[in-house]
Scaffold this motif. Structure first.
Motif, PDB file in Angstrom:
ATOM      1  N   UNK A  96       2.794 -20.361   3.230  1.00  0.00           N
ATOM      2  CA  UNK A  96       1.382 -20.351   2.862  1.00  0.00           C
ATOM      3  C   UNK A  96       0.856 -18.927   2.765  1.00  0.00           C
ATOM      4  N   UNK A  97       0.035 -18.696   1.762  1.00  0.00           N
ATOM      5  CA  UNK A  97      -0.556 -17.372   1.582  1.00  0.00           C
ATOM      6  C   UNK A  97       0.254 -16.453   0.699  1.00  0.00           C
ATOM      7  N   UNK A  98       1.478 -16.854   0.344  1.00  0.00           N
ATOM      8  CA  UNK A  98       2.270 -16.060  -0.594  1.00  0.00           C
ATOM      9  C   UNK A  98       1.860 -16.437  -2.008  1.00  0.00           C
ATOM     10  N   UNK A  99       2.193 -15.579  -2.943  1.00  0.00           N
ATOM     11  CA  UNK A  99       1.795 -15.816  -4.329  1.00  0.00           C
ATOM     12  C   UNK A  99       2.966 -15.530  -5.258  1.00  0.00           C
ATOM     13  N   UNK A 100       3.294 -16.475  -6.113  1.00  0.00           N
ATOM     14  CA  UNK A 100       4.319 -16.210  -7.124  1.00  0.00           C
ATOM     15  C   UNK A 100       3.707 -15.370  -8.229  1.00  0.00           C
ATOM     16  N   UNK A 101       4.440 -14.333  -8.648  1.00  0.00           N
ATOM     17  CA  UNK A 101       3.935 -13.413  -9.661  1.00  0.00           C
ATOM     18  C   UNK A 101       4.980 -13.168 -10.738  1.00  0.00           C
ATOM     19  N   UNK A 102       4.496 -12.674 -11.851  1.00  0.00           N
ATOM     20  CA  UNK A 102       5.335 -12.240 -12.966  1.00  0.00           C
ATOM     21  C   UNK A 102       5.442 -10.712 -12.914  1.00  0.00           C
ATOM     22  N   UNK A 103       6.398 -10.182 -13.618  1.00  0.00           N
ATOM     23  CA  UNK A 103       6.657  -8.740 -13.576  1.00  0.00           C
ATOM     24  C   UNK A 103       5.539  -7.885 -14.162  1.00  0.00           C
ATOM     25  N   UNK A 104       4.721  -8.421 -15.049  1.00  0.00           N
ATOM     26  CA  UNK A 104       3.638  -7.607 -15.591  1.00  0.00           C
ATOM     27  C   UNK A 104       2.665  -7.180 -14.495  1.00  0.00           C
ATOM     28  N   UNK A 105       2.432  -8.055 -13.549  1.00  0.00           N
ATOM     29  CA  UNK A 105       1.537  -7.724 -12.429  1.00  0.00           C
ATOM     30  C   UNK A 105       2.168  -6.656 -11.529  1.00  0.00           C
ATOM     31  N   UNK A 106       3.467  -6.763 -11.320  1.00  0.00           N
ATOM     32  CA  UNK A 106       4.187  -5.787 -10.511  1.00  0.00           C
ATOM     33  C   UNK A 106       4.189  -4.432 -11.208  1.00  0.00           C
ATOM     34  N   UNK A 107       4.410  -4.430 -12.513  1.00  0.00           N
ATOM     35  CA  UNK A 107       4.457  -3.185 -13.280  1.00  0.00           C
ATOM     36  C   UNK A 107       3.152  -2.402 -13.147  1.00  0.00           C
ATOM     37  N   UNK A 108       2.050  -3.099 -13.103  1.00  0.00           N
ATOM     38  CA  UNK A 108       0.757  -2.425 -12.955  1.00  0.00           C
ATOM     39  C   UNK A 108       0.705  -1.620 -11.658  1.00  0.00           C
ATOM     40  N   UNK A 109       1.241  -2.178 -10.577  1.00  0.00           N
ATOM     41  CA  UNK A 109       1.270  -1.444  -9.302  1.00  0.00           C
ATOM     42  C   UNK A 109       2.299  -0.317  -9.331  1.00  0.00           C
ATOM     43  N   UNK A 110       3.457  -0.589  -9.934  1.00  0.00           N
ATOM     44  CA  UNK A 110       4.502   0.446 -10.000  1.00  0.00           C
ATOM     45  C   UNK A 110       4.018   1.693 -10.729  1.00  0.00           C
ATOM     46  N   UNK A 111       3.170   1.504 -11.708  1.00  0.00           N
ATOM     47  CA  UNK A 111       2.685   2.622 -12.517  1.00  0.00           C
ATOM     48  C   UNK A 111       1.409   3.252 -11.980  1.00  0.00           C
ATOM     49  N   UNK A 112       0.828   2.664 -10.957  1.00  0.00           N
ATOM     50  CA  UNK A 112      -0.410   3.193 -10.375  1.00  0.00           C
ATOM     51  C   UNK A 112      -0.062   4.409  -9.514  1.00  0.00           C
ATOM     52  N   UNK A 113      -0.607   5.584  -9.848  1.00  0.00           N
ATOM     53  CA  UNK A 113      -0.258   6.802  -9.098  1.00  0.00           C
ATOM     54  C   UNK A 113      -0.736   6.781  -7.643  1.00  0.00           C
ATOM     55  N   UNK A 114      -1.645   5.900  -7.291  1.00  0.00           N
ATOM     56  CA  UNK A 114      -2.146   5.812  -5.912  1.00  0.00           C
ATOM     57  C   UNK A 114      -1.323   4.886  -5.038  1.00  0.00           C
ATOM     58  N   UNK A 115      -0.277   4.308  -5.590  1.00  0.00           N
ATOM     59  CA  UNK A 115       0.538   3.349  -4.842  1.00  0.00           C
ATOM     60  C   UNK A 115       1.885   3.977  -4.518  1.00  0.00           C
ATOM     61  N   UNK A 116       2.235   3.959  -3.237  1.00  0.00           N
ATOM     62  CA  UNK A 116       3.557   4.432  -2.798  1.00  0.00           C
ATOM     63  C   UNK A 116       4.511   3.255  -2.825  1.00  0.00           C
ATOM     64  N   UNK A 117       5.641   3.420  -3.499  1.00  0.00           N
ATOM     65  CA  UNK A 117       6.597   2.327  -3.675  1.00  0.00           C
ATOM     66  C   UNK A 117       7.873   2.618  -2.900  1.00  0.00           C
ATOM     67  N   UNK A 118       8.318   1.610  -2.177  1.00  0.00           N
ATOM     68  CA  UNK A 118       9.607   1.683  -1.476  1.00  0.00           C
ATOM     69  C   UNK A 118      10.404   0.474  -1.911  1.00  0.00           C
ATOM     70  N   UNK A 119      11.602   0.710  -2.433  1.00  0.00           N
ATOM     71  CA  UNK A 119      12.458  -0.357  -2.946  1.00  0.00           C
ATOM     72  C   UNK A 119      13.648  -0.509  -2.014  1.00  0.00           C
ATOM     73  N   UNK A 120      13.877  -1.709  -1.511  1.00  0.00           N
ATOM     74  CA  UNK A 120      14.982  -1.950  -0.566  1.00  0.00           C
ATOM     75  C   UNK A 120      15.901  -3.020  -1.107  1.00  0.00           C
TER      76      UNK A 120
END
Length: 120
Positions: A96-120
């Protein structure tokens, strides 16, 4: 809803996007990575976790406690829809509380310069 939690659900400037690709069955690394996200959220940082590839198994069926803790803290917990479908998990209930998303939504965060991304 707490304004801090609302900000966590839609991370932007100064936020963290943590991407987990490993499943819990691969060993303790997945839970430890999610525990790091919990620490960031408890510290007041805006956090969004994307569960991708085998990482989606952390949120379906019997979710890891860290997933439920993140949701409770108001962090965004995104589950990649394609990864879920590829693993034939579409009919398995997600935490509960999780959300299924598509990659376009993720891409918006990946390209946001104010977001620090860590990939594991």
């Amino acid at each position: 809803m707490n304004p801090r939690h609302e900000a966590n659900r839609n991370p932007r400037q100064g936020a963290h996007l943590l991407i987990e690709t490993r499943g819990p069955w691969e060993g303790p690394a997945c839970a430890r990575f999610l525990a790091d996200a919990v620490d960031l959220a408890r510290g007041g940082d805006r956090v969004c976790v994307l569960l991708l590839q085998d990482g989606v198994t952390a949120a379906v069926g019997r979710p890891l406690p860290e997933v439920e803790t993140l949701v409770g803290l108001g962090a965004g917990v995104w589950v990649d829809r394609f990864s879920v479908e590829q693993r034939a998990l579409s009919k398995v209930p997600a935490a509960g509380g999780t959300e299924q998303v598509e990659m376009d939504r993720v891409a918006a965060l990946l390209l946001d310069p104010g977001v620090r991304v860590v990939w594991h």
